[in-house]
Scaffold this motif. Structure first.
Motif, mmCIF file in Angstrom:
data_model
loop_
_atom_site.group_PDB
_atom_site.id
_atom_site.type_symbol
_atom_site.label_atom_id
_atom_site.label_comp_id
_atom_site.label_asym_id
_atom_site.label_seq_id
_atom_site.Cartn_x
_atom_site.Cartn_y
_atom_site.Cartn_z
ATOM 1 N N VAL A 25 -17.126 9.334 -24.555
ATOM 2 C CA VAL A 25 -17.060 10.127 -23.316
ATOM 3 C C VAL A 25 -17.361 9.242 -22.104
ATOM 4 C CG1 VAL A 25 -18.215 11.974 -22.041
ATOM 5 C CG2 VAL A 25 -17.529 12.338 -24.397
ATOM 6 N N GLY A 26 -18.354 8.371 -22.215
ATOM 7 C CA GLY A 26 -18.684 7.465 -21.112
ATOM 8 C C GLY A 26 -17.538 6.526 -20.779
ATOM 9 N N ILE A 27 -16.875 6.001 -21.799
ATOM 10 C CA ILE A 27 -15.734 5.119 -21.563
ATOM 11 C C ILE A 27 -14.614 5.883 -20.873
ATOM 12 C CG2 ILE A 27 -13.895 3.832 -22.730
ATOM 13 C CD1 ILE A 27 -16.030 2.993 -24.801
ATOM 14 N N ILE A 28 -14.383 7.120 -21.285
ATOM 15 C CA ILE A 28 -13.336 7.922 -20.642
ATOM 16 C C ILE A 28 -13.673 8.172 -19.179
ATOM 17 C CG2 ILE A 28 -12.264 10.222 -20.606
ATOM 18 C CD1 ILE A 28 -12.379 10.149 -23.671
ATOM 19 N N TYR A 29 -14.930 8.492 -18.878
ATOM 20 C CA TYR A 29 -15.314 8.724 -17.485
ATOM 21 C C TYR A 29 -15.189 7.459 -16.645
ATOM 22 C CZ TYR A 29 -17.052 13.516 -17.529
ATOM 23 O OH TYR A 29 -17.154 14.880 -17.574
ATOM 24 N N PHE A 30 -15.488 6.292 -17.217
ATOM 25 C CA PHE A 30 -15.403 5.046 -16.454
ATOM 26 C C PHE A 30 -13.968 4.585 -16.232
ATOM 27 C CE2 PHE A 30 -19.928 3.987 -17.442
ATOM 28 C CZ PHE A 30 -20.312 3.745 -16.131
ATOM 29 N N THR A 31 -13.044 4.974 -17.070
ATOM 30 C CA THR A 31 -11.697 4.424 -16.989
ATOM 31 C C THR A 31 -10.631 5.392 -16.505
ATOM 32 O OG1 THR A 31 -11.304 4.967 -19.316
ATOM 33 C CG2 THR A 31 -12.177 2.774 -18.838
ATOM 34 N N THR A 32 -10.964 6.658 -16.294
ATOM 35 C CA THR A 32 -9.957 7.660 -15.969
ATOM 36 C C THR A 32 -10.263 8.325 -14.633
ATOM 37 O OG1 THR A 32 -9.796 8.075 -18.331
ATOM 38 C CG2 THR A 32 -8.750 9.661 -16.899
ATOM 39 N N THR A 33 -9.234 8.553 -13.840
ATOM 40 C CA THR A 33 -9.400 9.268 -12.575
ATOM 41 C C THR A 33 -9.473 10.772 -12.847
ATOM 42 O OG1 THR A 33 -7.011 9.285 -12.270
ATOM 43 C CG2 THR A 33 -8.232 7.492 -11.224
ATOM 44 N N PRO A 34 -10.024 11.554 -11.918
ATOM 45 C CA PRO A 34 -10.216 12.998 -12.158
ATOM 46 C C PRO A 34 -8.972 13.785 -12.556
ATOM 47 C CG PRO A 34 -11.522 12.328 -10.286
ATOM 48 C CD PRO A 34 -10.700 11.139 -10.689
ATOM 49 N N PRO A 35 -7.792 13.552 -11.977
ATOM 50 C CA PRO A 35 -6.647 14.354 -12.436
ATOM 51 C C PRO A 35 -6.194 14.024 -13.864
ATOM 52 C CG PRO A 35 -6.195 13.401 -10.293
ATOM 53 C CD PRO A 35 -7.457 12.787 -10.789
ATOM 54 N N ASN A 36 -6.560 12.845 -14.356
ATOM 55 C CA ASN A 36 -6.105 12.425 -15.680
ATOM 56 C C ASN A 36 -7.135 12.668 -16.776
ATOM 57 O OD1 ASN A 36 -3.724 11.494 -14.527
ATOM 58 N ND2 ASN A 36 -4.606 9.508 -14.092
ATOM 59 N N LEU A 37 -8.267 13.261 -16.433
ATOM 60 C CA LEU A 37 -9.265 13.578 -17.450
ATOM 61 C C LEU A 37 -8.744 14.677 -18.371
ATOM 62 C CD1 LEU A 37 -12.586 13.723 -15.381
ATOM 63 C CD2 LEU A 37 -12.024 12.087 -17.168
ATOM 64 N N PRO A 38 -9.212 14.709 -19.619
ATOM 65 C CA PRO A 38 -8.838 15.828 -20.488
ATOM 66 C C PRO A 38 -9.306 17.155 -19.883
ATOM 67 C CG PRO A 38 -9.820 14.066 -21.771
ATOM 68 C CD PRO A 38 -9.995 13.700 -20.334
ATOM 69 N N GLY A 39 -8.614 18.220 -20.179
ATOM 70 C CA GLY A 39 -8.871 19.512 -19.550
ATOM 71 C C GLY A 39 -10.237 20.098 -19.828
ATOM 72 N N PHE A 40 -10.878 19.722 -20.919
ATOM 73 C CA PHE A 40 -12.175 20.298 -21.258
ATOM 74 C C PHE A 40 -13.341 19.491 -20.693
ATOM 75 C CE2 PHE A 40 -10.575 17.698 -24.694
ATOM 76 C CZ PHE A 40 -11.613 16.816 -24.919
ATOM 77 N N PRO A 42 -15.865 18.231 -17.764
ATOM 78 C CA PRO A 42 -16.296 18.675 -16.440
ATOM 79 C C PRO A 42 -15.815 17.692 -15.367
ATOM 80 C CG PRO A 42 -18.138 18.651 -17.973
ATOM 81 C CD PRO A 42 -16.987 17.992 -18.646
ATOM 82 N N GLY A 43 -15.334 18.224 -14.264
ATOM 83 C CA GLY A 43 -14.895 17.380 -13.161
ATOM 84 C C GLY A 43 -13.403 17.130 -13.122
ATOM 85 N N VAL A 44 -12.665 17.711 -14.038
ATOM 86 C CA VAL A 44 -11.225 17.505 -14.026
ATOM 87 C C VAL A 44 -10.622 18.222 -12.820
ATOM 88 C CG1 VAL A 44 -10.707 19.491 -15.496
ATOM 89 C CG2 VAL A 44 -9.135 17.563 -15.433
ATOM 90 N N VAL A 45 -9.628 17.588 -12.192
ATOM 91 C CA VAL A 45 -8.906 18.208 -11.084
ATOM 92 C C VAL A 45 -7.658 18.835 -11.693
ATOM 93 C CG1 VAL A 45 -7.728 17.799 -8.908
ATOM 94 C CG2 VAL A 45 -9.797 16.530 -9.453
ATOM 95 N N ALA A 46 -7.655 20.156 -11.785
ATOM 96 C CA ALA A 46 -6.568 20.849 -12.477
ATOM 97 C C ALA A 46 -5.263 20.802 -11.688
ATOM 98 C CB ALA A 46 -6.966 22.293 -12.753
ATOM 99 N N HIS A 47 -5.369 20.957 -10.379
ATOM 100 C CA HIS A 47 -4.168 20.976 -9.540
ATOM 101 C C HIS A 47 -4.338 19.937 -8.437
ATOM 102 C CE1 HIS A 47 -3.014 24.605 -11.618
ATOM 103 N NE2 HIS A 47 -4.193 25.138 -11.341
ATOM 104 N N PRO A 48 -3.977 18.678 -8.699
ATOM 105 C CA PRO A 48 -4.149 17.648 -7.671
ATOM 106 C C PRO A 48 -3.219 17.887 -6.486
ATOM 107 C CG PRO A 48 -3.046 16.755 -9.606
ATOM 108 C CD PRO A 48 -3.427 18.154 -9.931
ATOM 109 N N LYS A 49 -3.683 17.445 -5.319
ATOM 110 C CA LYS A 49 -2.882 17.592 -4.105
ATOM 111 C C LYS A 49 -1.657 16.689 -4.192
ATOM 112 C CE LYS A 49 -6.990 18.409 -1.364
ATOM 113 N NZ LYS A 49 -7.883 17.861 -0.348
ATOM 114 N N ALA A 50 -0.543 17.183 -3.686
ATOM 115 C CA ALA A 50 0.696 16.406 -3.716
ATOM 116 C C ALA A 50 0.554 15.185 -2.817
ATOM 117 C CB ALA A 50 1.865 17.269 -3.261
ATOM 118 N N HIS A 52 -1.587 12.844 -2.918
ATOM 119 C CA HIS A 52 -2.947 12.306 -2.826
ATOM 120 C C HIS A 52 -3.209 11.364 -3.998
ATOM 121 C CE1 HIS A 52 -7.365 12.194 -2.994
ATOM 122 N NE2 HIS A 52 -7.288 12.388 -1.684
ATOM 123 N N VAL A 53 -3.718 10.186 -3.671
ATOM 124 C CA VAL A 53 -4.019 9.197 -4.709
ATOM 125 C C VAL A 53 -5.521 9.216 -4.952
ATOM 126 C CG1 VAL A 53 -3.928 6.763 -5.342
ATOM 127 C CG2 VAL A 53 -2.060 7.780 -4.025
#
Length: 84
Positions: A25-40, A42-50, A52-53
């Motif tokens: 889980v720590g490796i995933i948090y360090f290497t992934t941006t919020p929109p690309n996190l798995p859906g389950f 915490p902190g995932v961006v479900a609907h990223p702004k068009a 927006h990077v």
């Protein structure tokens, strides 16, 4: 002669499994941006702004996962590997 093997109790195995999962889980948090996190996660961006990077990553959550993983491994040592 080899020393006899000690049994590890179930709590020790459970803490080892929790520690390994938290390292992943720590490796995933360090290497992934919020929109690309798995859906389950915490902190995932479900609907990223068009357009927006997202450049930031959740380093505090990743660090906390690593700290709790170390605590779980220390607990596994004391629960299962320490001489009685």
């Amino acid at each position: 002669m080899c020393a006899p093997m000690r049994r590890i109790n179930p709590i020790g195995w459970l803490l080892i499994a929790v520690g390994v999962i938290l390292i992943i889980v720590g490796i995933i948090y360090f290497t992934t941006t919020p929109p690309n996190l798995p859906g389950f996660f915490p902190g995932v961006v479900a609907h990223p702004k068009a357009g927006h990077v997202y450049k930031h990553k959740y380093t505090k959550r990743g660090g906390a996962a690593f700290v709790v993983a170390v605590v779980a491994f220390v607990g596994a040592y004391y629960a299962g590997f320490r001489r009685r």
